[in-house]
Design an enzyme around this catalytic site. Structure first.
Site, short mmCIF file in Angstrom:
data_model
loop_
_atom_site.label_atom_id
_atom_site.label_comp_id
_atom_site.label_asym_id
_atom_site.label_seq_id
_atom_site.Cartn_x
_atom_site.Cartn_y
_atom_site.Cartn_z
N GLY A 204 31.54 21.55 46.09
CA GLY A 204 31.06 22.90 45.87
C GLY A 204 32.09 23.93 46.26
O GLY A 204 33.09 23.63 46.93
N PRO A 206 33.78 27.15 48.21
CA PRO A 206 33.79 27.49 49.64
C PRO A 206 32.61 28.39 50.00
O PRO A 206 32.28 29.33 49.28
CB PRO A 206 35.12 28.22 49.83
CG PRO A 206 35.97 27.75 48.70
CD PRO A 206 35.05 27.51 47.55
N THR A 208 29.38 27.52 50.35
CA THR A 208 28.07 27.21 49.77
C THR A 208 27.17 26.44 50.74
O THR A 208 26.01 26.20 50.41
CB THR A 208 28.25 26.40 48.48
OG1 THR A 208 29.11 25.28 48.72
CG2 THR A 208 28.84 27.27 47.39
N HIS A 426 39.98 58.34 35.05
CA HIS A 426 40.19 56.89 34.87
C HIS A 426 38.86 56.14 35.03
O HIS A 426 38.49 55.33 34.17
CB HIS A 426 41.22 56.41 35.91
CG HIS A 426 41.57 54.96 35.79
ND1 HIS A 426 42.75 54.53 35.23
CD2 HIS A 426 40.90 53.83 36.14
CE1 HIS A 426 42.78 53.20 35.25
NE2 HIS A 426 41.68 52.76 35.82
N GLU A 427 38.16 56.39 36.12
CA GLU A 427 36.90 55.68 36.35
C GLU A 427 35.82 56.11 35.35
O GLU A 427 34.98 55.31 34.95
CB GLU A 427 36.41 55.92 37.79
CG GLU A 427 37.40 55.48 38.87
CD GLU A 427 37.82 54.03 38.75
OE1 GLU A 427 37.02 53.21 38.26
OE2 GLU A 427 38.96 53.71 39.15
N ASP A 502 44.23 46.34 35.49
CA ASP A 502 43.36 46.28 34.30
C ASP A 502 44.06 45.54 33.17
O ASP A 502 43.47 44.69 32.49
CB ASP A 502 42.98 47.68 33.85
CG ASP A 502 42.18 48.44 34.90
OD1 ASP A 502 41.51 47.76 35.71
OD2 ASP A 502 42.22 49.68 34.91
#
Length: 611
Positions: A204, A206, A208, A426-427, A502
């Site tokens: 699994g 890390p 978990t 931008h955002e 991005d």
């Protein structure tokens, strides 16, 4: 805690201390014996003072032995000093009536001379013999106990972890329930000829809960629990790891029935012969010894080995064959129901307000592991403590979630007004493109407050758990990533470095669409890159398969086509909704952070008041 052979080890420890103390006392007595001035005062008594006392008549007797003078004063005090070689000293003493006694030089005995001259050599030989005897037996119990197992034993009375403390992995708990039944009642399986799995491999991501589940198995079965990491076996010296494996299994057999838990077993169980430039002799010998020990188990020994790893693909096939780790238990990331159960487990230790609803928190934390959710509760409690609150309320959990997802706020950063405006556009570009495309995750929050390494963050959260992505969703993700740079170009008439991450993410998605997912008509359903990623210079690099130059040109052409198409899609959306982006940027500049409800009002042109 019971420790087998603890009294004998303690006796051996004290016996070694006693030997060295005895040697030290013997040396002290020998040197003290040769120091003949033990009854004479020598401090601060000079030859000049001695001759002055002679002239004043305060000296009764002087014993001369070589260059050592032992003086008896008229007050019956003894002094000892070294003669400077004064040729007229004896005549001066006799002239003032001092009794002079001459003694021959003291020569040490033959045995003492031999001891003094040979003692350093004998000491070195003794130390060498001691360490050679300690290192006999292949390192087991050897020098500095290199060959001893480093497994930590947790007695059944000290392990209070049960299945009630484990949440979010119901299927995994069902898989290991048989281990509990076997350790409690082994005869029930043996009388029917059944054999419990000798080894269970937990696989699994890390965090978990693999280690917690293993401890819960031991707690439910009420048996001792040995815990060790795979890296604890490997040392610089060849053979030490194999000796530790033998010692660990011997201790486990003495305390059976019990559980051995090996965390990160891929550190020692990596496939043999697959290393670059040859194998690692120490690691391979350790693995070979582990294979032998596990294969040598008998059905009635009651020793179960549980191992955990997040890289099962690199383990040696001999380790996974039936008779060793013959059962794999997948401990996956929890779904929304599992996250709610995990949050309820961790919230039991925290005083909560009435407005805290675990179901809402579980819905807003997709992809969180059990460790992430435990950290969420802890961060929320810290936020409540900072405001001197008596209980933890929902706003604290929201702040904690924002910190874990977007990074910690850096309000101390003073940004120039132009950069703040550029970040706001931008955002806003990311947000508007995400709202206009059909298959994108809802925008949860937008902020221009620097968080982590970013100057601004657009936070998207999926409405439900998702286990696969279709082609349109991937293409929409690329378009959303381009929205920030396009808004900079249109509204600020400039390009900044803020869009570099991005572009990197968009290019990776486009490359995966072409080379891994087979989602293009030009290249068809064929894989042009391996699924596994390699880490090179701290970055994850996709390994490409061998292909012709013409095919590589087609791959590059398809990646470029996808990027150009989605760039055009994002640009059309932004140019068609300039008024929305203008208004959103102004509100971000004023309030710095807006939530999903405010975003919905802005996009639907229900403009918020700017006051």
């Amino acid at each position: 805690m019971k420790i087998e052979g603890g009294s004998s080890a303690l006796d051996s420890y004290f016996s070694k201390i006693a030997v060295w103390v005895g040697i030290a006392l013997a040396l002290f007595s020998v040197f003290k014996h040769f120091d003949g001035s033990n009854r004479f005062h020598q401090d601060h008594y000079t030859y000049t003072q001695f001759m002055d006392d002679v002239r004043d008549g305060h000296i009764k007797r002087v014993e001369v032995q070589g260059d050592i003078l032992r003086v008896l004063s008229d007050s019956n005090r003894f002094y000892s000093l070294t003669s400077p070689g004064d040729l007229w000293m004896v005549s001066d003493l006799l002239k003032h009536g001092v009794q002079v006694i001459g003694k021959p030089r003291e020569e040490p005995s033959f045995l003492a001379s031999v001891f003094i001259s040979w003692f350093p050599m004998l000491l070195l030989i003794g130390v060498w013999v001691f360490f050679m005897r300690q290192m006999q037996g292949g390192g087991r119990g050897g020098a500095f106990s290199f060959g001893k197992s480093r497994a930590k034993m947790l007695e059944e009375s000290d392990n209070r972890t049960t299945f009630a403390d484990v949440a979010g992995c119901d299927e995994a708990k069902e898989d290991v329930q048989e281990l509990v039944d076997f350790l409690k009642e082994p005869s029930r399986f043996q009388k029917l000829g059944g054999r419990i799995p000798r080894g269970v491999l937990m696989v699994g991501s890390p965090g978990t809960g693999k280690t917690l589940l293993a401890r819960a198995v031991a707690g439910e079965a009420n048996v001792p629990f040995f815990s060790i990491s795979g890296s604890d076996f490997v040392e610089m010296f060849v053979g030490v790891g194999a000796s530790r494996v033998r010692d660990m299994f011997e201790n486990a057999k003495k305390n059976s029935p019990c559980i051995i838990f090996i965390d990160e077993i891929d550190a020692v169980g990596r496939q043999r012969g697959a290393g670059v430039g040859g194998g690692n002799d120490e690691r391979e010998q350790t693995l070979n010894q582990m294979l032998v020990e596990m294969d040598g188990f008998e059905a009635g020994q009651g020793v179960v080995v549980i191992a955990a790893t997040n890289r099962p693909d690199i383990l040696d096939p001999a380790l996974l064959r039936p008779g060793r780790f013959d059962r794999q238990v997948v401990v996956s990331l929890p779904d929304i129901k599992g996250r709610e159960q995990i949050l309820n487990v961790h919230m039991r230790k925290v005083p909560l307000s009435d407005n805290v609803i675990s179901n809402i928190l579980a819905r807003g934390t997709p992809g969180f592991s059990g460790a992430d959710l435990a950290n969420l509760v802890n961060e929320a409690a810290l936020f409540a403590a900072r405001r001197n609150g008596r209980v933890v309320d929902m706003s604290d959990f929201e702040k904690a979630k924002d910190k874990l997802v977007m990074g910690a706020e850096r309000r101390s950063v003073v940004m120039p007004e132009e950069e703040r405006r550029n970040t706001a556009y931008h955002e806003s570009g990311h947000t508007v493109v995400a709202k206009m495309l059909p298959k994108t995750d809802p925008v949860h929050k937008v902020t221009i407050v620097p968080r982590g390494m970013a100057l601004g963050v657009t936070m998207q959260l999926p409405e439900k758990d998702r286990y696969s992505m279709d082609r349109e969703s991937l293409l929409n993700m690329i378009a959303v990533l381009f929205g920030g740079r396009i808004a900079e170009e249109i509204f600020m008439n400039q390009m900044t470095t803020g869009a570099s991450n991005d572009f990197e993410r968009a290019t990776n998605i486009a490359r995966d669409i072409v080379t891994r997912y087979g989602m293009t008509k030009e290249l068809g359903p064929m894989v042009y890159a391996e699924n596994e990623n390699e880490v090179f210079l701290g970055r994850s690099v996709t390994k490409t398969v061998h292909m012709s130059e013409a095919t590589m040109q087609k791959v590059d052409s398809e990646i470029r086509r996808i990027i150009d198409e989605q760039y055009s899609v994002a640009r059309n959306i932004i140019e068609s909704n300039k008024d929305i982006i203008e208004n959103m940027a102004e509100i971000l500049l004023k309030h710095e952070t807006i939530d999903s409800a405010q975003i919905e009002d802005i996009v639907s042109r229900k403009f918020l008041k700017k006051d």
